[in-house]
Design a protein around this motif. Sequence first.
Motif, PDB file in Angstrom:
ATOM      1  N   GLY A  13      54.493  22.082  24.074  1.00 48.67           N
ATOM      2  CA  GLY A  13      54.198  23.441  23.619  1.00 48.67           C
ATOM      3  C   GLY A  13      52.738  23.652  23.250  1.00 48.67           C
ATOM      4  N   GLN A  14      51.920  22.607  23.316  1.00 49.65           N
ATOM      5  CA  GLN A  14      50.496  22.755  22.971  1.00 49.65           C
ATOM      6  C   GLN A  14      49.689  23.260  24.167  1.00 49.65           C
ATOM      7  OE1 GLN A  14      49.223  22.211  19.860  1.00 49.65           O
ATOM      8  NE2 GLN A  14      51.312  21.820  19.191  1.00 49.65           N
ATOM      9  N   ASP A  15      50.333  23.286  25.331  1.00 54.39           N
ATOM     10  CA  ASP A  15      49.697  23.839  26.539  1.00 54.39           C
ATOM     11  C   ASP A  15      48.368  23.178  26.896  1.00 54.39           C
ATOM     12  OD1 ASP A  15      51.712  25.490  27.192  1.00 54.39           O
ATOM     13  OD2 ASP A  15      50.821  27.304  26.302  1.00 54.39           O
ATOM     14  N   LYS A  16      48.259  21.875  26.686  1.00 48.95           N
ATOM     15  CA  LYS A  16      47.033  21.182  27.090  1.00 48.95           C
ATOM     16  C   LYS A  16      46.971  21.146  28.626  1.00 48.95           C
ATOM     17  CE  LYS A  16      45.400  20.441  23.079  1.00 48.95           C
ATOM     18  NZ  LYS A  16      44.248  21.276  22.672  1.00 48.95           N
ATOM     19  N   THR A  17      45.792  21.442  29.144  1.00 44.12           N
ATOM     20  CA  THR A  17      45.607  21.466  30.593  1.00 44.12           C
ATOM     21  C   THR A  17      44.969  20.161  31.036  1.00 44.12           C
ATOM     22  OG1 THR A  17      45.307  23.838  30.539  1.00 44.12           O
ATOM     23  CG2 THR A  17      44.482  22.717  32.479  1.00 44.12           C
ATOM     24  N   LEU A  18      45.600  19.477  31.979  1.00 46.35           N
ATOM     25  CA  LEU A  18      45.018  18.248  32.521  1.00 46.35           C
ATOM     26  C   LEU A  18      44.736  18.431  34.005  1.00 46.35           C
ATOM     27  CD1 LEU A  18      47.087  15.274  31.014  1.00 46.35           C
ATOM     28  CD2 LEU A  18      45.081  16.422  30.062  1.00 46.35           C
ATOM     29  N   VAL A  19      43.573  17.931  34.424  1.00 47.42           N
ATOM     30  CA  VAL A  19      43.232  18.004  35.838  1.00 47.42           C
ATOM     31  C   VAL A  19      43.483  16.645  36.488  1.00 47.42           C
ATOM     32  CG1 VAL A  19      40.762  17.662  35.319  1.00 47.42           C
ATOM     33  CG2 VAL A  19      41.433  18.625  37.503  1.00 47.42           C
ATOM     34  N   PHE A  20      44.107  16.691  37.651  1.00 48.22           N
ATOM     35  CA  PHE A  20      44.427  15.499  38.445  1.00 48.22           C
ATOM     36  C   PHE A  20      43.646  15.593  39.760  1.00 48.22           C
ATOM     37  CE2 PHE A  20      47.990  16.316  35.667  1.00 48.22           C
ATOM     38  CZ  PHE A  20      48.413  15.070  35.245  1.00 48.22           C
ATOM     39  N   PRO A  21      42.514  14.875  39.858  1.00 51.73           N
ATOM     40  CA  PRO A  21      41.695  15.019  41.073  1.00 51.73           C
ATOM     41  C   PRO A  21      42.378  14.527  42.345  1.00 51.73           C
ATOM     42  CG  PRO A  21      40.381  14.152  39.259  1.00 51.73           C
ATOM     43  CD  PRO A  21      41.815  14.112  38.816  1.00 51.73           C
ATOM     44  N   ALA A  31      54.456  13.197  39.259  1.00 52.66           N
ATOM     45  CA  ALA A  31      54.255  13.170  37.805  1.00 52.66           C
ATOM     46  C   ALA A  31      53.873  14.553  37.282  1.00 52.66           C
ATOM     47  CB  ALA A  31      53.172  12.154  37.461  1.00 52.66           C
ATOM     48  N   ALA A  32      52.971  15.235  38.008  1.00 55.17           N
ATOM     49  CA  ALA A  32      52.503  16.550  37.545  1.00 55.17           C
ATOM     50  C   ALA A  32      53.664  17.543  37.463  1.00 55.17           C
ATOM     51  CB  ALA A  32      51.414  17.070  38.484  1.00 55.17           C
ATOM     52  N   ILE A  33      54.517  17.509  38.463  1.00 57.14           N
ATOM     53  CA  ILE A  33      55.662  18.440  38.481  1.00 57.14           C
ATOM     54  C   ILE A  33      56.610  18.145  37.313  1.00 57.14           C
ATOM     55  CG2 ILE A  33      57.756  19.011  39.807  1.00 57.14           C
ATOM     56  CD1 ILE A  33      55.895  18.671  42.330  1.00 57.14           C
ATOM     57  N   LYS A  42      49.910  21.589  31.177  1.00 55.33           N
ATOM     58  CA  LYS A  42      49.696  22.467  32.335  1.00 55.33           C
ATOM     59  C   LYS A  42      48.838  21.685  33.321  1.00 55.33           C
ATOM     60  CE  LYS A  42      48.493  26.721  31.171  1.00 55.33           C
ATOM     61  NZ  LYS A  42      47.827  27.752  30.294  1.00 55.33           N
ATOM     62  N   PRO A  43      49.405  21.269  34.453  1.00 57.58           N
ATOM     63  CA  PRO A  43      48.619  20.460  35.391  1.00 57.58           C
ATOM     64  C   PRO A  43      47.806  21.295  36.377  1.00 57.58           C
ATOM     65  CG  PRO A  43      51.000  20.277  35.818  1.00 57.58           C
ATOM     66  CD  PRO A  43      50.807  21.404  34.878  1.00 57.58           C
ATOM     67  N   ILE A  44      46.611  20.762  36.701  1.00 53.09           N
ATOM     68  CA  ILE A  44      45.812  21.301  37.811  1.00 53.09           C
ATOM     69  C   ILE A  44      45.663  20.170  38.823  1.00 53.09           C
ATOM     70  CG2 ILE A  44      43.580  22.220  38.547  1.00 53.09           C
ATOM     71  CD1 ILE A  44      43.045  23.105  35.668  1.00 53.09           C
ATOM     72  N   GLY A  60      59.876  17.300  49.233  1.00 48.94           N
ATOM     73  CA  GLY A  60      60.811  18.257  48.617  1.00 48.94           C
ATOM     74  C   GLY A  60      60.355  18.711  47.241  1.00 48.94           C
ATOM     75  N   PHE A  61      59.044  18.717  46.991  1.00 44.84           N
ATOM     76  CA  PHE A  61      58.512  19.129  45.687  1.00 44.84           C
ATOM     77  C   PHE A  61      58.285  20.631  45.666  1.00 44.84           C
ATOM     78  CE2 PHE A  61      56.108  14.813  45.152  1.00 44.84           C
ATOM     79  CZ  PHE A  61      57.264  14.212  44.669  1.00 44.84           C
ATOM     80  N   ASP A  62      58.475  21.216  44.466  1.00 44.21           N
ATOM     81  CA  ASP A  62      58.170  22.627  44.252  1.00 44.21           C
ATOM     82  C   ASP A  62      56.917  22.697  43.353  1.00 44.21           C
ATOM     83  OD1 ASP A  62      58.006  25.238  43.574  1.00 44.21           O
ATOM     84  OD2 ASP A  62      60.011  25.399  42.666  1.00 44.21           O
ATOM     85  N   LEU A  63      55.842  23.235  43.906  1.00 43.83           N
ATOM     86  CA  LEU A  63      54.571  23.262  43.160  1.00 43.83           C
ATOM     87  C   LEU A  63      54.365  24.568  42.378  1.00 43.83           C
ATOM     88  CD1 LEU A  63      52.101  21.684  45.790  1.00 43.83           C
ATOM     89  CD2 LEU A  63      52.987  20.619  43.705  1.00 43.83           C
ATOM     90  N   ALA A  64      55.448  25.340  42.198  1.00 39.13           N
ATOM     91  CA  ALA A  64      55.296  26.667  41.574  1.00 39.13           C
ATOM     92  C   ALA A  64      54.654  26.584  40.187  1.00 39.13           C
ATOM     93  CB  ALA A  64      56.656  27.345  41.487  1.00 39.13           C
ATOM     94  N   ALA A  65      54.944  25.534  39.425  1.00 46.09           N
ATOM     95  CA  ALA A  65      54.432  25.454  38.039  1.00 46.09           C
ATOM     96  C   ALA A  65      53.093  24.716  37.942  1.00 46.09           C
ATOM     97  CB  ALA A  65      55.472  24.753  37.157  1.00 46.09           C
ATOM     98  N   VAL A  66      52.504  24.444  39.107  1.00 45.99           N
ATOM     99  CA  VAL A  66      51.288  23.626  39.128  1.00 45.99           C
ATOM    100  C   VAL A  66      50.151  24.435  39.739  1.00 45.99           C
ATOM    101  CG1 VAL A  66      50.281  21.540  40.148  1.00 45.99           C
ATOM    102  CG2 VAL A  66      52.662  21.507  39.366  1.00 45.99           C
ATOM    103  N   GLU A  67      49.000  24.443  39.068  1.00 45.64           N
ATOM    104  CA  GLU A  67      47.827  25.128  39.648  1.00 45.64           C
ATOM    105  C   GLU A  67      47.158  24.175  40.653  1.00 45.64           C
ATOM    106  OE1 GLU A  67      44.999  26.453  36.692  1.00 45.64           O
ATOM    107  OE2 GLU A  67      43.604  27.149  38.231  1.00 45.64           O
ATOM    108  N   VAL A  68      46.775  24.728  41.776  1.00 45.16           N
ATOM    109  CA  VAL A  68      46.070  23.922  42.776  1.00 45.16           C
ATOM    110  C   VAL A  68      44.678  24.509  42.969  1.00 45.16           C
ATOM    111  CG1 VAL A  68      46.017  23.214  45.202  1.00 45.16           C
ATOM    112  CG2 VAL A  68      48.204  23.242  43.964  1.00 45.16           C
ATOM    113  N   ILE A  69      43.646  23.660  42.868  1.00 56.50           N
ATOM    114  CA  ILE A  69      42.272  24.108  43.163  1.00 56.50           C
ATOM    115  C   ILE A  69      41.743  23.265  44.312  1.00 56.50           C
ATOM    116  CG2 ILE A  69      39.900  24.335  42.327  1.00 56.50           C
ATOM    117  CD1 ILE A  69      40.953  24.730  39.511  1.00 56.50           C
TER     118      ILE A  69
END
Length: 324
Positions: A13-21, A31-33, A42-44, A60-69
């Motif tokens: 619930g702290q909503d920390k955002t982590l980036v996974f290069p 893991a991100a999902i 919140k994964p990027i 078969g992964f759903d990336l809806a909850a993951v930000e992609v840059i």
Amino acid sequence: MELFEQLSAKIKGQDKTLVFPEGEDVRVQGAAIRLAADGLIKPILLGNQAEIKAVATNNGFDLAAVEVIDPAQYPKEQFETMVNALVERRNGKTDADTAAKWLTDVNYFGTMLVYMGQADGMVSGATHPTGDTVRPALQIIKTKPGSSRISGAFVMQKGDQRYIFADAAINIDIDAQTMAEIAIQSAQTAQVFGLDPKVAMLSFSSKGSAKAPQVDKVAEATKLAHEAAPDLAIDGELQFDAAIVESVAAAKAPESTVAGHANVFVFPDLQAGNIGYKIAQRLGGFEAIGPVLQGLAKPISDLSRGANEEDVYKVAIITAAQAL
Ligand SMILES: CC(C)(COP(=O)(O)OP(=O)(O)OC[C@H]1O[C@@H](n2cnc3c(N)ncnc32)[C@H](O)[C@@H]1OP(=O)(O)O)[C@@H](O)C(=O)NCCC(=O)NCCS
Ligand SMILES: CC(=O)OP(=O)(O)O
């Protein structure tokens, strides 16, 4: 409550955002999902958009909850802002052309997202060697106040046994002063992981049983750490058996209150530390969590390239907890 349950409860619930290069890696995506689905972070994911999608589809992964840059498609204006921030941070050591080139590397790009506050931390190293993963952090994030070096510790776990091994990741050939600093950093890491630190400064000698400059270095490091942190339970130089086995400690270091009971092991160089943790992991059946980077101003974590999805998941939890 088990360690990772405690850390998960803290970050939920702290909503920390982590980036996974390494967004194209299946372990990282898995893991991100899970981390997003569990409400932990919140994964990027960084990487080539099409490749990231292809990996997700194939698994078969759903990336809806993951930000992609996709750094290659990053808006020009934002990229220029990032280049300028990097040049300013490097304070004359890196020009704009070099900065722009560095930022084509996902580890530099991810580190800059952390530096600029667009992410709270970063987890990388599932496919990159440690040097390439941590160099941007050393150059851009740098040490936190009170630390002059960054080092890497592993939390080694098996059942209810838990130990800290350091430095097993970063500093190749250390002097006594650096070993003393690593000891103090590692004791702090031990406390974060629920241990009451008892620090053994490791050598092939116990209390003067062998004479060599390498042994003198460890004895000197113990003295320096004592002076810098007089309340810390620390002793050296000790062989590993004297540090961990009570009966051996009674023979080799009978006066020591640490020998026989140590739970933080500080190695005299990186050859010993890295080999040592992998032996405990691969022959001893210990789970190796880390390396947890110590002394960095913002949380950036390296992974072993041998990591599995669960390792990525756990290192991300630690990284988010460091960001609280
Ligand atoms: C970490 C490592 C890559 C740094 O080496 P490097 O890039 O050659 O380092 P440099 O000496 O060129 O320093 C680069 C920058 O990082 C900084 N730096 C290097 N090591 C540092 C440390 N331990 N703590 C803090 N800063 C450090 C330097 O001050 C320098 O900063 P600057 O550019 O602002 O002047 C290197 O020590 C290494 O390869 N370590 C072993 C990693 C490894 O393979 N581990 C085994 C697997 S886990
Ligand atoms: C920490 C470590 O040893 O990393 P790698 O296995 O990727 O070299």
